[in-house]
Every structure is written in C-alpha cells, then in structure tokens.
Design a protein around this motif. Structure first.
Motif: not given
Length: 281
Positions: A58-61, A78-96
């Motif tokens: 039910g979402v586009d992002l 999201v599994g295999n749905s193809g929904v893209p992910i945007l990662g916002i780092n509010i933690g420590g290392l945050g490589f991804l």
C-alpha cells in the motif's frame, strides 16, 4: 509518490523530533503517509496506523529511520514487492542508512522531485530442511547453536564437495553485507551492486581456510556433521538446525531497491564510516 510508509527505531535519541520533522515535510509536500504502531503513537493523529503487510502493498516508498538494523527490518517488510526503501540514519554507524538526519529534508525533497537513483541489491535465500526458507539482504550465518560448542561442517558448491572444517560457523553474505559481519571476520569488501556470494569462515580450526567469492549462479550448501547449530538471517530471524541437517543458500528470485541521493558515493562512505584510507583528507 502518493503514499509513503514510515518505520522508526523509537529507542534512538531524538527519534520523536526527527519523526515529527519528517511528517511536516511530507505534509507540506502534500504526500499521504502511514506509519507502524510505534511511529503512529508518537505522531498521534497526524498519521494512519499501518499493518506490516501494508508496507509491501500500500505504499510507493518506505522510509526506514534508525540504523542499519532498521533498514534490514524494512527489507523484510517489503519482501519481494519491489517497494523502494530510503534509509535515514538516526543511529550510530549507519552504513546502509546513508542519509544523515541533518540532510533528511534535502534528500526527501529530492526524492519527491524524482532526483534520485535506485540501487538494486542482491538478496540471498536459504532453504531449510523443514521446507521453509529465509531471505537476507546482508548475510545468512550458520553457526553455533544453544550449546555454544564448535560445529563440524561440510561445505558444497552445487553437488561438488568443497571442504570440511570445525569452527564457530560461517557467514554467507551478499555484496551489500560484505561490509558488515563478513568484513569483521576477515572477508573482502565487494561493491554493493555486484552479484556474488561471499563465504567467510568464523574462527575455523584450520590455518588454510580463507574467505572466497563465488558466482551468484551457484548454490552453496553446508551440512552439519556434528553438534547443534543455528541459522540466522540478517541478525533478525533465527532457526535451530540439527546434526546431519543440510542448508542450501542461493541468490533469491527478487532484488531489493534502495533509494540513494544522486551525490551518494560508496567510496566516500567507506572512508567516513569505516576509515578506509582517506589520509589525503
């Protein structure tokens, strides 16, 4: 983008204020958003509450706010749905989760204006003896079980015997996961959009056993010869496996889409996050 999903690690410092800022940006842009229970509670009446299945249908992002663990959880949603992910780092290392909270507004507005690139990342799938399967964006780890004793294992590529060894286990990682547990265990850094399967032993009782990189077209299998063992997908799903059980791991039939700013650089992240070189700076 009409609808944005939000998940957040509420244990992170300033999670509430950062989440509020995100909601205000989306509201100003006229974008509808839905959030999981914990995020919706913080936002109160500003957001609709979403069930886990909503993020795949039910979402586009999907915006994942936290550290890398939060992004890995988003990948499972999201599994295999193809929904893209945007990662916002509010933690420590945050490589991804490559976008820092200080750049969140700029990055989000760029995404809503279509100024971004999509990186498609390889995913692993492990077939278990009971007929079920696990998927992982980073890695699948076969290692010690509840007894915490070393495990005797036999490794195969396809039907071909590769090696037998005793140790704490082994890490089967994607290129995305090559900078995570595998790297800490002595594995190589592999560019994240490549396709390959990386095998990294964990504390093997053999001086000659070293990491290796396999073709993404093969199936890697490991059989437990003795001792109890466990299999862990992305540090989030754990299953126990028994002596004589065999686990087969291969490239999954779907890929994960990560949204990146146009200016994002893998090499810059290596320098800044992992201190890889960078003496000229």
């Amino acid at each position: 983008m009409k609808t944005v999903g939000i998940i957040i690690n509420t244990a992170k410092p300033h999670a509430g204020s950062v989440l509020g800022s995100l909601a205000e940006i989306l509201k100003k842009e006229g974008v509808e958003f839905v959030a999981e229970d914990s995020a919706a509670t913080i936002l109160k009446a500003k957001s609709k509450v979403a069930q886990a299945s909503t993020f795949a249908t039910g979402v586009d992002l999907l915006v994942a706010m936290g550290g890398d663990g939060t992004l890995l959880r988003a990948a499972r949603l999201v599994g295999n749905s193809g929904v893209p992910i945007l990662g916002i780092n509010i933690g420590g290392l945050g490589f991804l989760t490559g976008v820092g909270e200080d750049l969140m507004e700029e990055a989000l507005r760029s995404v809503l204006q279509g100024k971004y690139r999509i990186e498609e990342r390889m995913v692993l799938e492990a077939e278990l003896p009971d007929g079920t399967a696990l998927t992982a964006l980073n890695d699948i780890v076969v290692g010690m079980g509840s007894s915490r004793r070393i495990v005797d294992m036999v490794a195969y590529v396809g039907e071909e015997y590769v090696a037998s060894f005793s140790g704490d286990g082994l890490i089967v990682s994607t290129p995305t996961g090559s900078t995570a547990y595998s790297l800490a265990a002595g594995g190589p850094i592999v560019y994240p959009t490549f396709d390959s399967i990386i095998i990294t032993p964990i504390c093997p009782h053999a001086l000659g056993l070293r990491p290796m990189v396999l073709s993404p077209q093969v199936t890697f299998a490991v059989q437990i010869e003795s001792g109890d063992a466990s299999i862990v997908a992305d540090g989030q799903e754990v299953r126990e496996i028994a002596s004589k059980d065999k686990v087969s791991i291969h490239r999954a039939g779907h890929r994960l889409k990560l949204l990146r700013p146009l200016t994002a650089s893998f090499y810059k992240i290596l320098r800044e996050k992992l201190k890889w070189g960078g003496w000229r700076e």
